[in-house]
Design an enzyme around this catalytic site. Structure first.
Site, PDB file in Angstrom:
ATOM      1  N   GLY A 377       9.563  12.273  -3.986  1.00  0.00           N
ATOM      2  CA  GLY A 377      10.931  11.524  -4.096  1.00  0.00           C
ATOM      3  C   GLY A 377      10.862  10.545  -4.852  1.00  0.00           C
ATOM      4  O   GLY A 377      10.139  10.107  -5.760  1.00  0.00           O
ATOM      5  N   PHE A 379      10.745   7.292  -4.132  1.00  0.00           N
ATOM      6  CA  PHE A 379      10.064   6.343  -3.705  1.00  0.00           C
ATOM      7  C   PHE A 379       8.529   6.766  -3.491  1.00  0.00           C
ATOM      8  O   PHE A 379       7.667   5.793  -2.787  1.00  0.00           O
ATOM      9  CB  PHE A 379      10.488   5.450  -2.347  1.00  0.00           C
ATOM     10  N   ASP A 495      21.755   7.888   1.877  1.00  0.00           N
ATOM     11  CA  ASP A 495      20.930   8.757   0.898  1.00  0.00           C
ATOM     12  C   ASP A 495      20.855   9.943   1.644  1.00  0.00           C
ATOM     13  O   ASP A 495      19.985  10.757   1.675  1.00  0.00           O
ATOM     14  CB  ASP A 495      19.784   8.299   0.643  1.00  0.00           C
TER      15      ASP A 495
END
Length: 681
Positions: A377, A379, A495
């Site tokens: 993803g 991060f 998110d």
């Protein structure tokens, strides 16, 4: 010899033979109820306490005040119990009888907690660190399964984890929470607030442990629910402490002990002495004697050492001040930030999820092998791991070192999700932050993320049927209701998207990835929810792009996008929707809705095998949540009620409204043009 003397002699020797024929010792105690005087014989540790209810006193092992998860309590008898003799190797016979009930918190959706145990352990045994939750107050990830624990227990388990048969069973544990044998209750529940009566018997000659269970006002049955052959000489020390432990995790409730008695019979002369931790009586006497002998030596030596110490201290003190001054200057901003992060996390996470070492997680993921990678993803990456100590399968999220705000999201994710508890949220098991490496350990979701199952480009994953899809949508909505309204503070996820929705083995939805989440007060104005723009295009509410501010309504918009994806099998920004230079799924569905053809948007992969009323309801709710005007969107509770058929299908505009934003300040023609382009799309 007179008849009187003869009669006396016969009675004397008969009595002597009776005494000599009886076992060596009998140790017994009884607590028909519990009050303040009980503390003279029972040690209460951690969250356990005595509570008065009318005319009766109960022993509460866990707390439920304040809604705090991960409660842990112990109650142990203050004297040692002899179980076997080191000289003769004989085993004792004992039986204990107790009554308890477990009552869940009706306001918590996770049930009453993990359960209760009756245990025996070494005299100096203490609850290890992070032993709340599923560890039942007896073990943790580093001690479970180790023979040096020397612990035996009978568990009354009310929460199902990977090795459990269900969430309503009794088991016999030996140095582990993985029961050697267990029994699932068919008639009755351990966690419905009902009183249960238990007898635990041990036959030293046959080396057999038996457990009997009965409901309220019922007597001991002739048939045990559990029977297990166990030589306690191989498991526990000769003298043990006995007592009860209970824990809660995300679930909350009370574990209450009403009655306890115990009888132990030995064939040798045994005694029950006061437990004094790691300093028994003989050790204390020996210690005092040694102190007296060494006192004179200490005085003579200390005179010489004191003189030398003063001289050394004067010199080293000056050098130390110089050294510390230089060291403080050398500490980098990164190291200071790491220390602050450690302090923040250690303060916020004191129980429950544990801190792992990097070497543990590296071994679990095979040095973060690409073969174990589950996904990647914004991060960082997620890896499948198997913990060496417990063989538990977990998901390890490794924060990318290239992420500019990795530490900030890491702290947010740990500090927020640790305090949350809902069946539709991914459970955090632990974390690791050392040497600049940031990792999070989550429960493993065997069916991966939702996006892999609902989009055409995921041909390797099975197609989700309609029942599962609708259940997943309701599960996501339920999680957001909890975050926005049911928890102590309002949590903005910021998110919400299909790749952040995980599916367990039964395809139950669990919302994860709280790296962008923020806590806000519910009574704050929308204008106060100021943040940097956060989220993913396609799921990001239009007002967030313009204002850079997140609100509960912006989470609702993101949910609307996911709801449409579930129903349509298309991404929120779909390359196949290029008509009129528009890639947005919401625009495409709304156009079909205006033509009375909304069912044409249904996912082709389902081949018409769906409930027409439900799929239309899901798409209309998705459009309702995706309304360009945030004030026209429903709350998540209203959306969930609509999905659960508790209210009528909402009335929404036939055509998609145009997004209009009023600007109080003068704007340049370029800004007007940008706004117009945004509205046209």
């Amino acid at each position: 010899m007179s008849f009187g003397v003869l009669r006396f002699s016969i009675l004397f020797w008969a009595s002597a033979l009776v005494v000599l024929s009886e076992p060596g010792s009998l140790i017994t105690f009884n607590f028909p109820s519990f009050d303040n005087s009980s503390s003279e014989d029972i040690e209460l540790l951690y969250d356990s306490h005595i509570e008065r209810n009318g005319r009766f006193n109960f022993l509460q092992l866990t707390r439920n005040d304040g809604g705090i998860p991960y409660s842990e309590g112990w109650a142990t008898y203050k004297k040692s119990i002899p179980v076997w003799d080191t000289s003769s190797q004989h085993l004792a016979n004992f039986t204990t009888h107790f009554e308890f009930f477990i009552k869940p918190d009706i306001n918590n959706t996770f049930g009453p907690g993990e359960g209760l145990t009756f245990f025996m352990a070494p005299l100096d045994f203490k609850a290890p660190e992070s032993s709340a939750g599923k560890w039942l107050g007896l073990f943790n990830t580093t001690t479970v399964g180790k023979s040096w624990n020397r612990v035996a227990a009978v568990e009354f388990d009310t929460d199902k984890i990977s090795h459990d048969p269900d969430d309503n069973h009794v088991g016999i544990d030996v140095n582990s929470i993985v029961s050697a044998v267990n029994y699932s209750l068919v008639n009755g529940s351990l966690k419905d607030g009902r009183k249960w009566r238990v007898w635990v018997d041990y036959d030293g000659r046959q080396k057999k442990l038996q457990v009997f269970l009965a409901g309220e006002n019922k007597t001991k049955s002739g048939v045990p629910i559990l029977k297990y052959g166990i030589d306690l000489r191989q498991i526990v020390p000769a003298d043990v402490k006995i007592g009860f432990s209970a824990t809660t995790g995300m679930g909350r409730g009370t574990h209450t002990l009403l009655y306890w008695d115990f009888i132990c019979r030995t064939s040798w002369n045994a005694s029950s002495v006061k437990i004094k931790g790691s300093n028994p009586v003989n050790d204390e006497k020996k210690k005092k004697k040694d102190e007296k002998v060494s006192k004179s030596k200490f005085i003579s030596v200390s005179v010489v050492l004191s003189f030398l110490a003063v001289a050394c201290c004067l010199g080293s003190g000056w050098l130390w001040r110089r050294y510390m001054k230089t060291k403080r200057r050398a500490i980098s901003t990164t190291e200071e930030g790491q220390e602050d992060m450690d302090t923040d996390l250690d303060e916020q996470v004191s129980k429950g999820p544990r801190r792992f070492t990097f070497s543990e997680l590296s071994a679990a993921t095979k040095s973060f092998s690409e073969d174990e990678k589950l996904g990647q993803g914004g991060f960082g990456s997620v890896y499948r791991g198997v913990l060496e100590e417990t063989e538990e399968v977990v998901a390890v999220k490794r924060i990318s070192e290239a992420s500019r705000q990795g530490k900030k999201e890491y702290v947010a994710e740990v500090s927020i999700i640790t305090r949350l508890g809902h069946r539709n949220l991914v459970q955090l098991l632990g974390w690791c932050h050392e040497k600049g490496k940031l990792l999070l350990v989550y429960e493993f979701m065997s069916n991966g993320s939702l996006d892999k199952h609902i989009f055409r480009d995921s041909s390797d994953s099975p197609v989700l049927d309609w029942d599962h899809r609708y259940s997943i949508a309701c599960g996501i909505a339920s999680a957001l209701v909890y975050l926005h309204e049911d928890w102590d503070q309002c949590v903005l996820h910021r998110d919400v998207k299909s790749s952040n929705v995980m599916l367990d083995s039964n395809f139950n939805a669990k919302l994860g990835d709280f790296g962008l989440a923020r806590l806000v007060e519910r009574d704050m104005e929308a204008s106060e929810h100021t943040t940097v723009v956060a989220g993913t295009l396609g799921y990001l509410a239009p007002e967030c792009v313009i204002t850079g501010k997140s609100t509960p309504e912006s989470d609702v918009y993101s949910f609307g996008a996911v709801a449409l994806e579930i129903a349509c099998g298309r991404r929120a920004l779909d390359q196949r929707l290029r008509e009129n230079f528009n890639l947005r799924l919401v625009k495409w569905v709304w156009d079909l809705f205006s033509q009375g053809r909304v069912l044409d948007a249904a996912a082709e992969s389902m081949r018409g095998e769906f409930n027409g009323e439900e799929i239309e309801r899901l798409m209309v709710v998705g459009l309702w949540c995706s309304h360009p005007d945030p004030t026209a969107r429903p709350s998540m509770r209203e959306a969930l009620r609509a999905l659960r058929l508790e209210t009528l299908v909402p009335c929404i505009p036939v055509k998609m409204p145009v997004t209009v934003y009023l600007c109080r300040d003068p704007i340049r023609p370029r800004d007007v043009l940008s706004s117009a382009l945004f509205e046209s799309k």
